[in-house]
Scaffold this motif. Sequence first.
Motif, PDB file in Angstrom:
ATOM      1  N   ALA A  87      12.388  56.697  83.697  1.00 41.00           N
ATOM      2  CA  ALA A  87      11.518  55.656  84.240  1.00 41.00           C
ATOM      3  C   ALA A  87      10.061  56.099  84.348  1.00 41.00           C
ATOM      4  CB  ALA A  87      12.026  55.221  85.608  1.00 41.00           C
ATOM      5  N   LYS A 103       7.063  58.093  80.644  1.00 43.29           N
ATOM      6  CA  LYS A 103       5.973  57.525  79.843  1.00 43.29           C
ATOM      7  C   LYS A 103       4.714  57.291  80.671  1.00 43.29           C
ATOM      8  CE  LYS A 103       9.005  57.136  76.540  1.00 43.29           C
ATOM      9  NZ  LYS A 103      10.119  57.869  77.125  1.00 43.29           N
ATOM     10  N   LEU A 104       4.742  57.666  81.944  1.00 41.01           N
ATOM     11  CA  LEU A 104       3.617  57.396  82.848  1.00 41.01           C
ATOM     12  C   LEU A 104       2.950  58.716  83.251  1.00 41.01           C
ATOM     13  CD1 LEU A 104       5.557  54.840  85.063  1.00 41.01           C
ATOM     14  CD2 LEU A 104       3.914  54.303  83.269  1.00 41.01           C
ATOM     15  N   SER A 142       0.469  59.717  85.038  1.00 37.71           N
ATOM     16  CA  SER A 142       0.157  60.008  86.442  1.00 37.71           C
ATOM     17  C   SER A 142       1.405  60.440  87.197  1.00 37.71           C
ATOM     18  CB  SER A 142      -0.422  58.777  87.141  1.00 37.71           C
ATOM     19  OG  SER A 142      -1.784  58.669  86.856  1.00 37.71           O
ATOM     20  N   ASP A 143       2.503  59.729  86.963  1.00 44.32           N
ATOM     21  CA  ASP A 143       3.752  60.075  87.630  1.00 44.32           C
ATOM     22  C   ASP A 143       4.285  61.420  87.141  1.00 44.32           C
ATOM     23  OD1 ASP A 143       4.135  58.008  89.449  1.00 44.32           O
ATOM     24  OD2 ASP A 143       5.036  56.687  87.957  1.00 44.32           O
ATOM     25  N   ARG A 163       2.339  64.229  88.783  1.00 45.78           N
ATOM     26  CA  ARG A 163       2.739  64.420  90.182  1.00 45.78           C
ATOM     27  C   ARG A 163       4.113  65.076  90.277  1.00 45.78           C
ATOM     28  NH1 ARG A 163       0.980  58.861  93.097  1.00 45.78           N
ATOM     29  NH2 ARG A 163       2.664  58.156  91.774  1.00 45.78           N
ATOM     30  N   PHE A 195       2.195  64.756  72.092  1.00 48.66           N
ATOM     31  CA  PHE A 195       1.745  63.439  72.535  1.00 48.66           C
ATOM     32  C   PHE A 195       1.820  63.304  74.058  1.00 48.66           C
ATOM     33  CE2 PHE A 195       2.295  58.926  73.528  1.00 48.66           C
ATOM     34  CZ  PHE A 195       1.210  58.383  72.851  1.00 48.66           C
ATOM     35  N   GLN A 209      -1.364  62.750  76.589  1.00 41.31           N
ATOM     36  CA  GLN A 209      -1.406  61.674  77.577  1.00 41.31           C
ATOM     37  C   GLN A 209      -1.656  62.219  78.976  1.00 41.31           C
ATOM     38  OE1 GLN A 209      -1.353  58.244  77.064  1.00 41.31           O
ATOM     39  NE2 GLN A 209      -1.848  59.148  75.095  1.00 41.31           N
ATOM     40  N   GLU A 220      -5.266  63.130  79.194  1.00 40.62           N
ATOM     41  CA  GLU A 220      -6.194  62.003  79.232  1.00 40.62           C
ATOM     42  C   GLU A 220      -6.007  61.100  80.443  1.00 40.62           C
ATOM     43  OE1 GLU A 220      -5.947  60.105  75.389  1.00 40.62           O
ATOM     44  OE2 GLU A 220      -7.427  61.506  74.593  1.00 40.62           O
ATOM     45  N   ARG A 221      -4.776  61.004  80.926  1.00 38.24           N
ATOM     46  CA  ARG A 221      -4.501  60.028  81.974  1.00 38.24           C
ATOM     47  C   ARG A 221      -3.727  60.574  83.158  1.00 38.24           C
ATOM     48  NH1 ARG A 221      -4.915  54.867  79.488  1.00 38.24           N
ATOM     49  NH2 ARG A 221      -5.773  55.197  77.442  1.00 38.24           N
ATOM     50  N   ASN A 250      -4.639  62.930  85.431  1.00 37.01           N
ATOM     51  CA  ASN A 250      -5.418  63.515  86.532  1.00 37.01           C
ATOM     52  C   ASN A 250      -5.043  64.969  86.797  1.00 37.01           C
ATOM     53  OD1 ASN A 250      -6.790  60.998  87.252  1.00 37.01           O
ATOM     54  ND2 ASN A 250      -4.734  60.340  87.821  1.00 37.01           N
ATOM     55  N   ARG A 255       4.571  60.359  67.444  1.00 39.59           N
ATOM     56  CA  ARG A 255       4.711  60.801  68.835  1.00 39.59           C
ATOM     57  C   ARG A 255       5.883  61.769  68.992  1.00 39.59           C
ATOM     58  NH1 ARG A 255       5.636  55.379  70.851  1.00 39.59           N
ATOM     59  NH2 ARG A 255       5.703  54.907  68.652  1.00 39.59           N
ATOM     60  N   HIS A 266      -4.666  58.842  69.081  1.00 43.73           N
ATOM     61  CA  HIS A 266      -4.286  59.717  70.187  1.00 43.73           C
ATOM     62  C   HIS A 266      -3.687  61.012  69.656  1.00 43.73           C
ATOM     63  CE1 HIS A 266      -4.905  56.478  73.090  1.00 43.73           C
ATOM     64  NE2 HIS A 266      -4.291  55.693  72.243  1.00 43.73           N
ATOM     65  N   LEU A 270      10.923  50.069  82.495  1.00 43.19           N
ATOM     66  CA  LEU A 270      10.755  51.495  82.218  1.00 43.19           C
ATOM     67  C   LEU A 270      12.102  52.184  82.075  1.00 43.19           C
ATOM     68  CD1 LEU A 270       7.793  51.936  84.655  1.00 43.19           C
ATOM     69  CD2 LEU A 270       7.672  52.252  82.191  1.00 43.19           C
ATOM     70  N   ASN A 271      13.002  51.925  83.022  1.00 38.44           N
ATOM     71  CA  ASN A 271      14.333  52.527  82.917  1.00 38.44           C
ATOM     72  C   ASN A 271      15.066  52.035  81.684  1.00 38.44           C
ATOM     73  OD1 ASN A 271      15.118  54.466  84.945  1.00 38.44           O
ATOM     74  ND2 ASN A 271      14.643  52.878  86.434  1.00 38.44           N
ATOM     75  N   SER A 295       5.967  54.991  75.457  1.00 40.94           N
ATOM     76  CA  SER A 295       4.662  55.597  75.707  1.00 40.94           C
ATOM     77  C   SER A 295       3.538  54.818  75.041  1.00 40.94           C
ATOM     78  CB  SER A 295       4.666  57.048  75.237  1.00 40.94           C
ATOM     79  OG  SER A 295       5.150  57.135  73.923  1.00 40.94           O
ATOM     80  N   ASP A 348      -6.323  55.373  85.807  1.00 43.87           N
ATOM     81  CA  ASP A 348      -5.134  56.129  85.404  1.00 43.87           C
ATOM     82  C   ASP A 348      -4.148  56.307  86.549  1.00 43.87           C
ATOM     83  OD1 ASP A 348      -6.250  56.373  82.928  1.00 43.87           O
ATOM     84  OD2 ASP A 348      -7.153  58.337  83.338  1.00 43.87           O
ATOM     85  N   VAL A 392      -1.513  53.706  86.988  1.00 41.48           N
ATOM     86  CA  VAL A 392      -0.474  53.488  85.971  1.00 41.48           C
ATOM     87  C   VAL A 392       0.762  54.288  86.381  1.00 41.48           C
ATOM     88  CG1 VAL A 392       0.070  53.504  83.507  1.00 41.48           C
ATOM     89  CG2 VAL A 392      -2.277  53.191  84.262  1.00 41.48           C
ATOM     90  N   PHE A 399       4.922  54.102  88.304  1.00 37.50           N
ATOM     91  CA  PHE A 399       6.168  53.331  88.367  1.00 37.50           C
ATOM     92  C   PHE A 399       6.073  52.131  89.311  1.00 37.50           C
ATOM     93  CE2 PHE A 399      10.600  52.814  89.895  1.00 37.50           C
ATOM     94  CZ  PHE A 399      11.191  52.536  88.683  1.00 37.50           C
TER      95      PHE A 399
END
Lengths: 521, 89
Positions: free
Chosen positions: A235, A238-239, A241-242, A245, A260, A264, A267-268, A270, A427, A458, B31-32, B38, B58, B61, B63
């Motif tokens: 889930a 592909k994110l 930021s998540d 973290r 890839f 990402q 670039e995104r 942080n 990718r 990218h 997403l799941n 991507s 950013d 973006v 969940f």
Amino acid sequence: MNYLLTQSVDNAADRTPERAAVGYAGASLTWSALARRSNGLARILVAHGVRRGDRVGLFMNKSLDSAVAMHGVMKAGGAYVPLDPFAPAARTALVIRDCGIRHVITTDLKLDQTVLLDEDIAGVTCLIGSSPREGFRCVSWSEVEAAAADAPPDVQLTEQDLAYILYTSGSTGTPKGIMHTHRSGLSFAVWAAETYGLTADDRVSNHAPLHFDLSTFDFFAAAQVGATTVIVPEAIAKLPSDVGRLMERERLTVWYSVPFALIQLLERGNLKSLDLGLLRWILFAGEVFPTKHLRRLLAVLPHVRFSNLFGPTETNVCTYYHVPTDLPTSEEPIPIGKPCGNIESLVVDGNEAPVAQGEPGELLIRGGVVMCGYWGRPDLNEAAFSRRKVFDGRYEDTFYRTGDLVEWLPDGNLKYLGRKDRQIKTRGYRVELDEVEAALLSLPAVEEAAAFAVPDGHGSTLIEAAVTARDGSLLTPESVMGHVATHLPPYAVPVRVRVIEVFPRTSTGKIDRRELAAHAV
Amino acid sequence: MSDYQNALTEFIKQEILHGRSVKLDDDQDLLNAGIIDSLGILRLVAFIEERFGVKVPDEDVVFENFQNIKVMARYVEERRRAAEPRVES
């Protein structure tokens, strides 16, 4: 001395039973629990007819259960076959049929968008982890958990037994199954654990899907030393930021993914705002890492060491390159590095004679990491392996023809030049453009079709396609894409299809794909 | 269903699913389910920025904001509201 991939689990369960083997979304499974549950699953599989060498499908989103499933199948003497949960049902059905899967381990056969109907799983008789389904023997996950046992079933295996089969794009339109034995899997896992100095304190990411060979490092190299594998949930994978973290929160020490995902993150994600002080290795594979992005990543994470692992799924990893901290300022791609210690590599010309340094040639690989062949495809195996004299002609051995064009650099590193065939990477995913064209041509209204790769902006590539309509047929880009999306995994579906009147041709009359690509958006 | 939801649904159907017959409820976990990959997420963010005239930083973006069409629409609405000039009464 270990000779089976599963022994590492039992060893870690003996040494550090209470340490985490796998982590997922805040939960974890100890080595003891992983060993006991996979023993239980193996016993259930054997009781339901799994025999040595049998193929067992895994149709599941990644979770703690995935690790139980992989090891459970191998402990039962079977080979696990990960089925891409996001592939269209028709493709999954092809894989199930191709290698004769009779048992499927699943969390649910309805993984949101992919619903496997009875005809898709023809030949399957037993479902583990599924809710009851008519016509199948079904075993629930709670029964699997209740069966947890101290010892695996009594199954005698050798290092030559099949451990897993990874299906990849095939140029004729049918996916092909790359067979790895305990020996080839372990050969890579042991090398990787040593080369990257893994220890029981490491926390290793698992970003790749299970049907992607990067996952064997995440699970099997980590298991060699009792390190923890931290699964990046689908889930959030592909994110950026998540993901960033998660890297911080899970205190990851080793990261492994395709370039890839790292671009990402850069670039995104942080990255600068995160505390990634424990991270010591970033490993990447699957595609060329554009040097300008890599240089920026090095600058953001100066305390981390970077390494490029290279090799087709057929050889696990065959060369590696530790990225120097002072990356040259040119945009020249980094080399793929030196052959791993456990293999022999040759660069040969069209007559299979070794070439001199600086000359381009095909990379051939011999050693324990090489697959034992493609499932049920003697034709492909014939073409893939080359028998050659080794040790001054004293005996013969087989080399795998990678199809990769490379050259030796003066410093002993190998430089990647491209492919002999029409295989591309998008990718990090490996796609045969011929397979994409076969899918396009399976639509009756399509007269001719061409698929080609274009830069995605990218650092990777995207697939585009052009088709012409059969006389009198109405063809729209939407109808073509809708059709191929039911045949190809999502990453192989062209992002754009043009319906054109006539194809540009080369002087020899072939479709001019270069010209088409030049007019891509 | 809000206009945002409609527009997002339409975009995902056309540009991401390419007419594949997939159940696309407002609370379908995109997403799941692997519906948004991507590349899809990049395109979706670009679409939101262009179509609704909001900037998607950013760090947004994540969940919580992109799991399904409902939360995406709510996120867009919040961003739009935050971008509107305050009117003092």
